[in-house]
Design an enzyme around this catalytic site. Structure first.
Site, PDB file in Angstrom:
ATOM      1  N   TYR A 167      -1.967 -32.029-172.703  1.00  0.00           N
ATOM      2  CA  TYR A 167      -1.864 -32.097-171.242  1.00  0.00           C
ATOM      3  C   TYR A 167      -0.986 -33.261-170.779  1.00  0.00           C
ATOM      4  O   TYR A 167      -1.157 -33.756-169.662  1.00  0.00           O
ATOM      5  CB  TYR A 167      -3.262 -32.182-170.623  1.00  0.00           C
ATOM      6  CG  TYR A 167      -3.961 -30.829-170.515  1.00  0.00           C
ATOM      7  CD1 TYR A 167      -3.318 -29.742-169.908  1.00  0.00           C
ATOM      8  CD2 TYR A 167      -5.251 -30.637-170.992  1.00  0.00           C
ATOM      9  CE1 TYR A 167      -3.933 -28.508-169.803  1.00  0.00           C
ATOM     10  CE2 TYR A 167      -5.884 -29.393-170.876  1.00  0.00           C
ATOM     11  CZ  TYR A 167      -5.218 -28.340-170.280  1.00  0.00           C
ATOM     12  OH  TYR A 167      -5.836 -27.114-170.161  1.00  0.00           O
TER      13      TYR A 167
ATOM     14  N   ASN B 107     -11.874 -23.144-165.486  1.00  0.00           N
ATOM     15  CA  ASN B 107     -11.141 -21.874-165.385  1.00  0.00           C
ATOM     16  C   ASN B 107     -10.914 -21.197-166.738  1.00  0.00           C
ATOM     17  O   ASN B 107     -10.043 -20.336-166.884  1.00  0.00           O
ATOM     18  CB  ASN B 107      -9.835 -22.060-164.597  1.00  0.00           C
ATOM     19  CG  ASN B 107      -8.858 -22.985-165.279  1.00  0.00           C
ATOM     20  OD1 ASN B 107      -9.129 -23.491-166.364  1.00  0.00           O
ATOM     21  ND2 ASN B 107      -7.713 -23.196-164.657  1.00  0.00           N
TER      22      ASN B 107
ATOM     23  N   GLU C  83       3.786 -26.147-177.877  1.00  0.00           N
ATOM     24  CA  GLU C  83       2.321 -26.120-177.961  1.00  0.00           C
ATOM     25  C   GLU C  83       1.845 -25.500-179.283  1.00  0.00           C
ATOM     26  O   GLU C  83       0.865 -25.964-179.867  1.00  0.00           O
ATOM     27  CB  GLU C  83       1.734 -25.354-176.770  1.00  0.00           C
ATOM     28  CG  GLU C  83       1.904 -26.111-175.459  1.00  0.00           C
ATOM     29  CD  GLU C  83       1.356 -25.377-174.240  1.00  0.00           C
ATOM     30  OE1 GLU C  83       1.311 -25.993-173.168  1.00  0.00           O
ATOM     31  OE2 GLU C  83       0.977 -24.185-174.364  1.00  0.00           O
TER      32      GLU C  83
HETATM   33  P1  DAT Z   1      -2.655 -23.648-165.967  1.00  0.00           P
HETATM   34  O1  DAT Z   1      -3.865 -23.920-166.818  1.00  0.00           O
HETATM   35  O2  DAT Z   1      -2.823 -22.384-165.163  1.00  0.00           O
HETATM   36  O3  DAT Z   1      -1.359 -23.670-166.727  1.00  0.00           O
HETATM   37  P2  DAT Z   1      -1.905 -26.244-164.901  1.00  0.00           P
HETATM   38  O4  DAT Z   1      -1.059 -26.401-166.116  1.00  0.00           O
HETATM   39  O5  DAT Z   1      -1.261 -26.459-163.571  1.00  0.00           O
HETATM   40  O6  DAT Z   1      -2.603 -24.804-164.860  1.00  0.00           O
HETATM   41  O7  DAT Z   1      -3.161 -27.226-164.997  1.00  0.00           O
HETATM   42  C1  DAT Z   1      -3.830 -27.398-166.224  1.00  0.00           C
HETATM   43  C2  DAT Z   1      -5.303 -27.391-165.973  1.00  0.00           C
HETATM   44  O8  DAT Z   1      -5.658 -28.519-165.172  1.00  0.00           O
HETATM   45  C3  DAT Z   1      -5.820 -26.178-165.195  1.00  0.00           C
HETATM   46  O9  DAT Z   1      -6.070 -25.065-166.022  1.00  0.00           O
HETATM   47  C4  DAT Z   1      -7.064 -26.726-164.576  1.00  0.00           C
HETATM   48  C5  DAT Z   1      -6.693 -28.169-164.279  1.00  0.00           C
HETATM   49  N1  DAT Z   1      -6.210 -28.321-162.900  1.00  0.00           N
HETATM   50  C6  DAT Z   1      -4.995 -27.974-162.424  1.00  0.00           C
HETATM   51  N2  DAT Z   1      -4.873 -28.258-161.126  1.00  0.00           N
HETATM   52  C7  DAT Z   1      -6.067 -28.806-160.772  1.00  0.00           C
HETATM   53  C8  DAT Z   1      -6.595 -29.309-159.557  1.00  0.00           C
HETATM   54  N3  DAT Z   1      -5.877 -29.314-158.431  1.00  0.00           N
HETATM   55  N4  DAT Z   1      -7.864 -29.792-159.565  1.00  0.00           N
HETATM   56  C9  DAT Z   1      -8.592 -29.804-160.691  1.00  0.00           C
HETATM   57  N5  DAT Z   1      -8.159 -29.331-161.892  1.00  0.00           N
HETATM   58  C10 DAT Z   1      -6.922 -28.852-161.911  1.00  0.00           C
END
Ligand code: DAT
Ligand code: MG
Length: 151
Positions: free
Chosen positions: A49, A112, A126
């Site tokens: 991440y 999620n 990844e």
């Molecule tokens: P994804 O998992 O759909 O690729 P992302 O890469 O934008 O989404 O974010 C990684 C993860 O971080 C996501 O699955 C859940 C968490 N996340 C993202 N945006 C968030 C937010 N606004 N508040 C809390 N958790 C969040």
């Protein structure tokens, strides 16, 4: 053929949804190339991440992903990155389309259920982070001719 990294996060494992989610990917006709059941250490979580470092939700995200084991997988298929993102649904379950995993099984963005690579280049990085080359299994699937046109 294109490949993508999929994680079934701790909530998917704890809620007994491993089979239900994998079934959706199998049913689409995607091909499993690698799978492991493992706990992440903080270092792997931070690398996975890295793009989110500094964001308000980052610390909570690292705590969540390292809280319990995950299932890590590599799936293969034409346009698999986009296909799997669609199967999982929008990041926030509130915005996920009916029929997607995040719509059908989740309520909140911080729980999620899944991760899926967002671009082919991200997927390559990844997959390298999670799997060694010899863990990626090259195998022939008997029903490919009924899934891929022109086989
Ligand atoms: P994804 O998992 O759909 O690729 P992302 O890469 O934008 O989404 O974010 C990684 C993860 O971080 C996501 O699955 C859940 C968490 N996340 C993202 N945006 C968030 C937010 N606004 N508040 C809390 N958790 C969040
Ligand atoms: Mg992402």
């Amino acid at each position: 053929m294109e490949r993508t990294l999929v994680l079934l996060k701790p909530d998917a494992v704890q809620r007994g949804l491993i089979g239900a989610i994998i079934t959706r990917l199998e049913n689409r006709g995607l091909k499993l190339i690698a799978i492991k059941f493992t706990s992440l250490d903080r270092s792997l979580a931070e690398q996975h991440y890295a793009v989110h470092q500094g964001k308000a939700f980052y610390d909570g995200l690292i705590a969540y992903i390292t809280s319990s084991p995950v299932v890590a997988m590599v799936w293969e298929g034409p346009d698999v990155v986009a296909l799997v993102r669609a199967t999982m649904g929008a990041t926030h379950p509130r915005d996920a389309s009916p029929g997607s995993v995040r719509h059908d099984y989740a309520l909140q963005v911080g729980r999620n259920l899944t991760h899926a690579s967002d671009e082919t280049q991200t997927a390559a990085v990844e997959i390298k982070l999670w799997f060694s080359e010899d863990e990626l299994v090259d195998w022939d699937r008997a029903n490919d001719a009924w899934i891929y046109e022109g086989e």
